[in-house]
Design a protein around this motif. Structure first.
Motif, mmCIF file in Angstrom:
data_model
loop_
_atom_site.group_PDB
_atom_site.id
_atom_site.type_symbol
_atom_site.label_atom_id
_atom_site.label_comp_id
_atom_site.label_asym_id
_atom_site.label_seq_id
_atom_site.Cartn_x
_atom_site.Cartn_y
_atom_site.Cartn_z
ATOM 1 N N THR A 17 0.796 -1.232 0.000
ATOM 2 C CA THR A 17 0.000 0.000 0.000
ATOM 3 C C THR A 17 0.826 1.278 0.000
ATOM 4 O O THR A 17 0.275 2.356 -0.232
ATOM 5 N N ALA A 18 2.105 1.187 0.295
ATOM 6 C CA ALA A 18 3.002 2.345 0.419
ATOM 7 C C ALA A 18 2.759 3.140 1.695
ATOM 8 O O ALA A 18 3.292 4.233 1.855
ATOM 9 N N TRP A 19 1.965 2.584 2.625
ATOM 10 C CA TRP A 19 1.738 3.262 3.900
ATOM 11 C C TRP A 19 2.220 2.372 5.042
ATOM 12 O O TRP A 19 2.988 1.447 4.823
ATOM 13 N N THR A 20 1.788 2.610 6.245
ATOM 14 C CA THR A 20 2.269 1.874 7.409
ATOM 15 C C THR A 20 1.372 0.675 7.693
ATOM 16 O O THR A 20 0.157 0.827 7.844
ATOM 17 N N GLY A 21 1.975 -0.521 7.750
ATOM 18 C CA GLY A 21 1.223 -1.732 8.046
ATOM 19 C C GLY A 21 1.261 -2.050 9.531
ATOM 20 O O GLY A 21 2.286 -1.869 10.191
ATOM 21 N N VAL A 22 0.139 -2.523 10.064
ATOM 22 C CA VAL A 22 0.023 -2.829 11.487
ATOM 23 C C VAL A 22 -0.613 -4.211 11.650
ATOM 24 O O VAL A 22 -1.620 -4.512 11.012
ATOM 25 N N VAL A 23 -0.015 -5.040 12.506
ATOM 26 C CA VAL A 23 -0.556 -6.369 12.789
ATOM 27 C C VAL A 23 -0.664 -6.543 14.301
ATOM 28 O O VAL A 23 0.321 -6.360 15.024
ATOM 29 N N VAL A 24 -1.859 -6.878 14.772
ATOM 30 C CA VAL A 24 -2.087 -7.174 16.184
ATOM 31 C C VAL A 24 -2.262 -8.679 16.319
ATOM 32 O O VAL A 24 -3.175 -9.246 15.725
ATOM 33 N N PRO A 25 -1.383 -9.352 17.052
ATOM 34 C CA PRO A 25 -1.499 -10.809 17.197
ATOM 35 C C PRO A 25 -2.666 -11.194 18.093
ATOM 36 O O PRO A 25 -3.188 -10.359 18.838
ATOM 37 N N PRO A 26 -3.069 -12.453 18.047
ATOM 38 C CA PRO A 26 -4.147 -12.903 18.944
ATOM 39 C C PRO A 26 -3.682 -12.851 20.391
ATOM 40 O O PRO A 26 -2.492 -12.986 20.681
ATOM 41 N N SER A 27 -4.616 -12.648 21.280
ATOM 42 C CA SER A 27 -4.317 -12.810 22.700
ATOM 43 C C SER A 27 -4.228 -14.302 22.974
ATOM 44 O O SER A 27 -5.151 -15.056 22.676
ATOM 45 N N ALA A 28 -3.114 -14.761 23.530
ATOM 46 C CA ALA A 28 -2.918 -16.191 23.758
ATOM 47 C C ALA A 28 -4.028 -16.781 24.620
ATOM 48 O O ALA A 28 -4.432 -17.929 24.436
ATOM 49 N N ALA A 29 -4.532 -16.000 25.560
ATOM 50 C CA ALA A 29 -5.586 -16.504 26.433
ATOM 51 C C ALA A 29 -6.869 -16.787 25.674
ATOM 52 O O ALA A 29 -7.703 -17.590 26.107
ATOM 53 N N ASP A 30 -7.052 -16.160 24.518
ATOM 54 C CA ASP A 30 -8.274 -16.323 23.735
ATOM 55 C C ASP A 30 -8.098 -17.246 22.538
ATOM 56 O O ASP A 30 -8.921 -17.266 21.636
ATOM 57 N N VAL A 31 -6.998 -17.994 22.522
ATOM 58 C CA VAL A 31 -6.740 -18.934 21.431
ATOM 59 C C VAL A 31 -6.983 -20.350 21.937
ATOM 60 O O VAL A 31 -6.609 -20.695 23.058
ATOM 61 N N ALA A 32 -7.601 -21.178 21.098
ATOM 62 C CA ALA A 32 -7.931 -22.544 21.505
ATOM 63 C C ALA A 32 -6.688 -23.423 21.576
ATOM 64 O O ALA A 32 -5.719 -23.228 20.848
#
Length: 335
Positions: free
Chosen positions: A118-133
């Motif tokens: 996109t030529a802009w700033t990319g952001v990734v928020v990982p899953p909260s481990a407590a909310d993962v099966a």
């Protein structure tokens, strides 16, 4: 609602301003595809659009630029995100085909992928481990009174914990406890391991099961949802004209919890795009955020987004974010 002529003129202004970052005059608009009226008619309609808050005129002799309301109308009439095509589609496919290794490294690389698309700033928020099966649990005996618990989560995260066993037990007891725990805990949220796991009827096996459950409950992962991976933050410098705006946006990106809360809030409100004041942050008044959640095993996990100026290429950014979120969720589900 705008009539067809005003809508086509507004879209032409937005598209031209996205490309040039310069106020758009009536001559440019009248020559745009889909605008089949004279410059004089365009000027009249642009004046109406300005009065209605869709356009603004920075200087008396200048052309018009879109307002937040104008961008919002443009985004709302785009519809669903289109599909990435050509080299960009190949780039995303190739990225996830070779995406292996540590999750943190993959999230970091994914943020850079978004920035590159996109030529802009990319952001990734990982899953909260407590909310993962929990995908699997395995108990391995290390010594007569010590075992290792290996827990694999649905997002491919692997946890390892040593466990002190209540008594000297054989490998067969540990193996039975391992099978029982896998049957009881697979599919359970990591942060919701129950204290009352069903018993097996064998005191030794149940002793191992109880010890493992105690450790898993005591070591419930810290909430990692306040972690964020940012790629292409330096692109902010070229995105905004005012140095003060650049500094404000960079300061937001440095506050991880703020960014995570921002993405969560936008997703929770059911928005794909938050423009200016819609972000809820005064410092992002000249910015826009395109977001999408991603799912793991059918459950919403984390979120990704692209942060850039309000004049970003919305169709391109929406298509990129949608494609990457689908691929990321599929990749994490498949492990």
């Amino acid at each position: 609602m705008l009539d067809d002529r005003k809508a086509s003129i507004l879209r032409a202004v937005v598209q031209e301003y996205i490309e040039t970052a310069q106020p758009v005059g009536s001559g440019r608009v009248s020559a745009a595809p889909g605008v089949d009226v004279s410059s004089a008619t365009v000027r009249n309609e642009m004046a109406v659009l300005e009065n209605e808050g869709y356009l603004a005129q920075p200087h008396t002799s200048a052309g018009r630029i879109p307002t937040e309301k104008g961008y919002r109308y443009f985004v709302d009439t785009i519809g669903s995100p289109g599909a990435l095509r050509g080299e960009q589609a190949k780039q995303v496919k190739a990225f996830f085909a070779r995406a292996h290794g540590e999750l943190e490294e993959m999230f970091e690389s994914t943020s850079r992928l978004l920035s590159g698309l996109t030529a802009w700033t990319g952001v990734v928020v990982p899953p909260s481990a407590a909310d993962v099966a929990i995908r699997s649990v395995q108990v391995v005996g290390l010594a007569p009174s010590t075992a290792l618990v290996v827990t694999v989560l649905a997002d491919a995260m692997v946890e390892k914990h040593s466990v002190e066993l209540p008594a000297d037990v054989g490998d067969d007891v540990v193996a039975r406890a391992s099978l029982h725990l896998a049957a009881q805990l697979t599919g359970t949220m990591r942060g919701a391991v129950p204290a009352d796991v069903a018993t097996t009827g064998d005191p030794d096996t149940d002793g191992v099961v109880g010890a493992v459950v105690e450790v898993l409950r005591r070591t419930t992962p810290a909430d990692t949802a306040d972690e964020v991976f940012v790629g292409g933050a330096s692109r902010v410098a070229s995105a905004f004209d005012a140095v003060e705006t650049v500094q404000q946006v960079l300061s937001v990106l440095e506050e991880q919890l703020v960014v995570v809360t921002l993405l969560r809030d936008v997703v929770d409100r059911g928005l794909q795009v938050a423009i200016g004041t819609e972000t809820g942050m005064e410092t992002l008044a000249d910015a826009a955020l395109v977001v999408a959640p991603y799912t793991v095993d059918g459950e919403r996990a984390g979120s990704i987004g692209v942060l850039g100026p309000a004049r970003m290429n919305y169709p391109e950014a929406m298509a990129a974010v949608a494609a990457v979120s689908r691929r990321l969720g599929h990749h994490l589900t498949e492990g």
